[in-house]
Design a protein around this motif. Structure first.
Motif, PDB file in Angstrom:
ATOM      1  N   PHE A  51       0.817  -1.213   0.000  1.00  0.00           N
ATOM      2  CA  PHE A  51       0.000   0.000   0.000  1.00  0.00           C
ATOM      3  C   PHE A  51       0.853   1.266   0.000  1.00  0.00           C
ATOM      4  CE2 PHE A  51      -2.310  -3.333   2.419  1.00  0.00           C
ATOM      5  CZ  PHE A  51      -3.330  -3.550   1.499  1.00  0.00           C
ATOM      6  N   VAL A  54      -0.070   4.250  -2.746  1.00  0.00           N
ATOM      7  CA  VAL A  54      -1.469   4.586  -3.036  1.00  0.00           C
ATOM      8  C   VAL A  54      -2.088   5.428  -1.933  1.00  0.00           C
ATOM      9  CG1 VAL A  54      -1.817   2.524  -4.438  1.00  0.00           C
ATOM     10  CG2 VAL A  54      -2.342   2.460  -1.982  1.00  0.00           C
ATOM     11  N   ASN A  56      -5.267   6.375   0.672  1.00  0.00           N
ATOM     12  CA  ASN A  56      -6.135   5.558   1.517  1.00  0.00           C
ATOM     13  C   ASN A  56      -7.312   4.988   0.729  1.00  0.00           C
ATOM     14  OD1 ASN A  56      -5.007   5.494   4.156  1.00  0.00           O
ATOM     15  ND2 ASN A  56      -5.490   7.667   4.369  1.00  0.00           N
ATOM     16  N   SER A  59      -6.383   2.285  -1.633  1.00  0.00           N
ATOM     17  CA  SER A  59      -5.979   1.042  -0.959  1.00  0.00           C
ATOM     18  C   SER A  59      -7.183   0.145  -0.669  1.00  0.00           C
ATOM     19  CB  SER A  59      -5.211   1.346   0.335  1.00  0.00           C
ATOM     20  OG  SER A  59      -6.061   1.717   1.402  1.00  0.00           O
ATOM     21  N   ARG A  60      -8.373   0.749  -0.585  1.00  0.00           N
ATOM     22  CA  ARG A  60      -9.581  -0.056  -0.337  1.00  0.00           C
ATOM     23  C   ARG A  60      -9.947  -0.920  -1.549  1.00  0.00           C
ATOM     24  NH1 ARG A  60     -12.319   1.681   4.325  1.00  0.00           N
ATOM     25  NH2 ARG A  60     -11.629   3.719   5.088  1.00  0.00           N
ATOM     26  N   VAL A  62      -8.275  -2.980  -3.209  1.00  0.00           N
ATOM     27  CA  VAL A  62      -7.765  -4.356  -3.262  1.00  0.00           C
ATOM     28  C   VAL A  62      -8.862  -5.346  -2.876  1.00  0.00           C
ATOM     29  CG1 VAL A  62      -5.410  -3.606  -2.697  1.00  0.00           C
ATOM     30  CG2 VAL A  62      -6.873  -4.526  -0.898  1.00  0.00           C
ATOM     31  N   ALA A  63      -9.880  -4.876  -2.128  1.00  0.00           N
ATOM     32  CA  ALA A  63     -10.978  -5.774  -1.742  1.00  0.00           C
ATOM     33  C   ALA A  63     -11.630  -6.415  -2.965  1.00  0.00           C
ATOM     34  CB  ALA A  63     -12.018  -5.018  -0.921  1.00  0.00           C
ATOM     35  N   LEU A  69      -5.593  -9.591  -3.414  1.00  0.00           N
ATOM     36  CA  LEU A  69      -6.129 -10.000  -2.109  1.00  0.00           C
ATOM     37  C   LEU A  69      -5.410 -11.244  -1.586  1.00  0.00           C
ATOM     38  CD1 LEU A  69      -8.303  -8.592  -0.528  1.00  0.00           C
ATOM     39  CD2 LEU A  69     -10.009 -10.082  -1.564  1.00  0.00           C
ATOM     40  N   ILE A  72      -2.077 -10.151  -0.230  1.00  0.00           N
ATOM     41  CA  ILE A  72      -2.252  -9.492   1.072  1.00  0.00           C
ATOM     42  C   ILE A  72      -2.493 -10.525   2.170  1.00  0.00           C
ATOM     43  CG2 ILE A  72      -3.663  -7.845   2.383  1.00  0.00           C
ATOM     44  CD1 ILE A  72      -2.183  -6.563   0.028  1.00  0.00           C
ATOM     45  N   ALA A  73      -3.391 -11.468   1.886  1.00  0.00           N
ATOM     46  CA  ALA A  73      -3.705 -12.509   2.875  1.00  0.00           C
ATOM     47  C   ALA A  73      -2.449 -13.297   3.228  1.00  0.00           C
ATOM     48  CB  ALA A  73      -4.794 -13.445   2.327  1.00  0.00           C
TER      49      ALA A  73
ATOM     50  N   SER B  32      -8.703   2.308   6.434  1.00  0.00           N
ATOM     51  CA  SER B  32      -8.308   1.886   5.089  1.00  0.00           C
ATOM     52  C   SER B  32      -7.235   0.812   5.238  1.00  0.00           C
ATOM     53  CB  SER B  32      -7.728   3.073   4.327  1.00  0.00           C
ATOM     54  OG  SER B  32      -6.474   3.423   4.882  1.00  0.00           O
ATOM     55  N   PRO B  33      -7.113  -0.076   4.255  1.00  0.00           N
ATOM     56  CA  PRO B  33      -6.023  -1.074   4.293  1.00  0.00           C
ATOM     57  C   PRO B  33      -4.652  -0.415   4.462  1.00  0.00           C
ATOM     58  CG  PRO B  33      -7.617  -1.704   2.631  1.00  0.00           C
ATOM     59  CD  PRO B  33      -8.040  -0.345   3.134  1.00  0.00           C
ATOM     60  N   LYS B  34      -4.441   0.727   3.813  1.00  0.00           N
ATOM     61  CA  LYS B  34      -3.153   1.409   3.957  1.00  0.00           C
ATOM     62  C   LYS B  34      -2.886   1.765   5.425  1.00  0.00           C
ATOM     63  CE  LYS B  34      -0.639   5.540   2.261  1.00  0.00           C
ATOM     64  NZ  LYS B  34       0.263   5.357   1.124  1.00  0.00           N
ATOM     65  N   LEU B  90     -11.194  -6.358   4.516  1.00  0.00           N
ATOM     66  CA  LEU B  90     -10.975  -7.029   3.228  1.00  0.00           C
ATOM     67  C   LEU B  90     -11.690  -8.380   3.127  1.00  0.00           C
ATOM     68  CD1 LEU B  90      -7.172  -6.257   2.684  1.00  0.00           C
ATOM     69  CD2 LEU B  90      -9.146  -5.083   1.687  1.00  0.00           C
ATOM     70  N   ILE B  92     -11.178 -11.153   4.615  1.00  0.00           N
ATOM     71  CA  ILE B  92     -10.191 -12.236   4.510  1.00  0.00           C
ATOM     72  C   ILE B  92     -10.406 -13.222   5.646  1.00  0.00           C
ATOM     73  CG2 ILE B  92      -7.738 -12.722   4.956  1.00  0.00           C
ATOM     74  CD1 ILE B  92      -7.086 -10.306   3.159  1.00  0.00           C
TER      75      ILE B  92
END
Lengths: 122, 122, 122, 122
Positions: A51, A54, A56, A59-60, A62-63, A69, A72-73, B32-34, B90, B92
């Protein structure tokens, strides 16, 4: 591998899976708290790197990107594995630590005062 | 608070506790993920700071120091909470990610080859 | 490239080299303080990863390993570049910040009290 | 303290100031590359924490906040001090490492291709 999702798996089961993985390789001598804490920090940085450039809001997104994803996982699992290993080495009950922390933060950040903001001076 | 240890608590329960904590404060816009990945990295560094100046062997001694152990558990909970929050944002399944990672690493590091060492060239 | 070692190069020269690099690519929009601080943390973790599984004493041995040393220097440069970029964005005089910090720490850690130890309670 | 800004101070002078600080306290035994890399990562995380909950654009506003700016400069100095100490321990010329890195990145990211973007697939 049987289907073991978050809804049915306890942290004790995950800690035991981690303990076995380490034991099968005789990696206990490497698993000092110092090293494991470094490992968690290294992996948290790798998670964050996804992230880095990018915003904020971006960055959302990626969901909605299954490939991203999965990456990230994978990084999140790395961080989690170090926490599990450290819980094992120090005989820490991670669930109780998490719930105690949430209880502590509920007092530190009263909902009515902190609703919609993370600092009181703003 | 009922007694909820690692042996009986699922990750789904912890994720839901985290989700509620965030919802009660309307903190979703900050999550946010970030930001959450930054939070995990910040807390992992705070965990690591406890072991900054000691040797690996000395770092193991915290296992016998209840006061220090409580501080460590507290920092570990901070990292874990950010992972739970990020799992929520996310969608996950963290358990599946962890078990998939262990399965992947079991192939990457065959027990018979890596017994007692973490690199093959040593 | 002319020979420019630590003995003759000022931080202002390095900051200007960094500024040019960024300007030639129009990367200023990405170089928010938030992003640059994340970059520094990501690179610091990569630097640290080189020493993840070794003991303190073993980590000193890289001093005699030219190949490894080049990798370490490369990671250190990455961290330094983000600090230079952040100095540029925020118009911070890094030299003065460093010297002020050393002066502050000289008071915080009086030499006669802290000789050979980093904490007073040991 | 004489006025020593970025424009007139070499990295060698800063490294020597750091070396003296460490020598006066006999801290060399603590300054293993492993520990120093951890220190850099810990301080980079503290720097980052200042920007944890804000957006990229908001993070730029610290440039106009002298108090906040002083805190940021202080954290940047902490990271820099660990880099200087590590340079001393490993006899690394940090200037050459930084200039080599910029030269390497100039090839990796040709200005005409990367103008205004940090990835080619966007």
């Amino acid at each position: 591998m049987p289907h073991m999702p978050d809804t049915t798996t306890t942290l004790a089961v995950l800690k035991e899976a981690m303990r076995q993985f380490v034991a099968e390789r005789n990696w206990e001598p490497f698993h000092s708290p110092k090293n494991l804490s470094m490992g968690a920090a290294v992996e948290a940085a790798e998670l964050m790197e996804h992230f880095l450039w990018v915003d904020n809001e971006t960055s959302r997104q990626v969901a909605g990107d299954p490939e991203k994803l999965a990456e990230i996982a994978d990084e999140m699992a790395d961080v989690a594995c170090y926490l599990l290993a450290l819980s094992n080495v120090l005989a820490i009950d991670l669930t109780e630590a998490i719930l105690a922390k949430l209880a502590k933060n509920a007092i530190k950040y009263p909902a009515e005062k902190y609703r919609g903001r993370f600092r009181l001076d703003e």
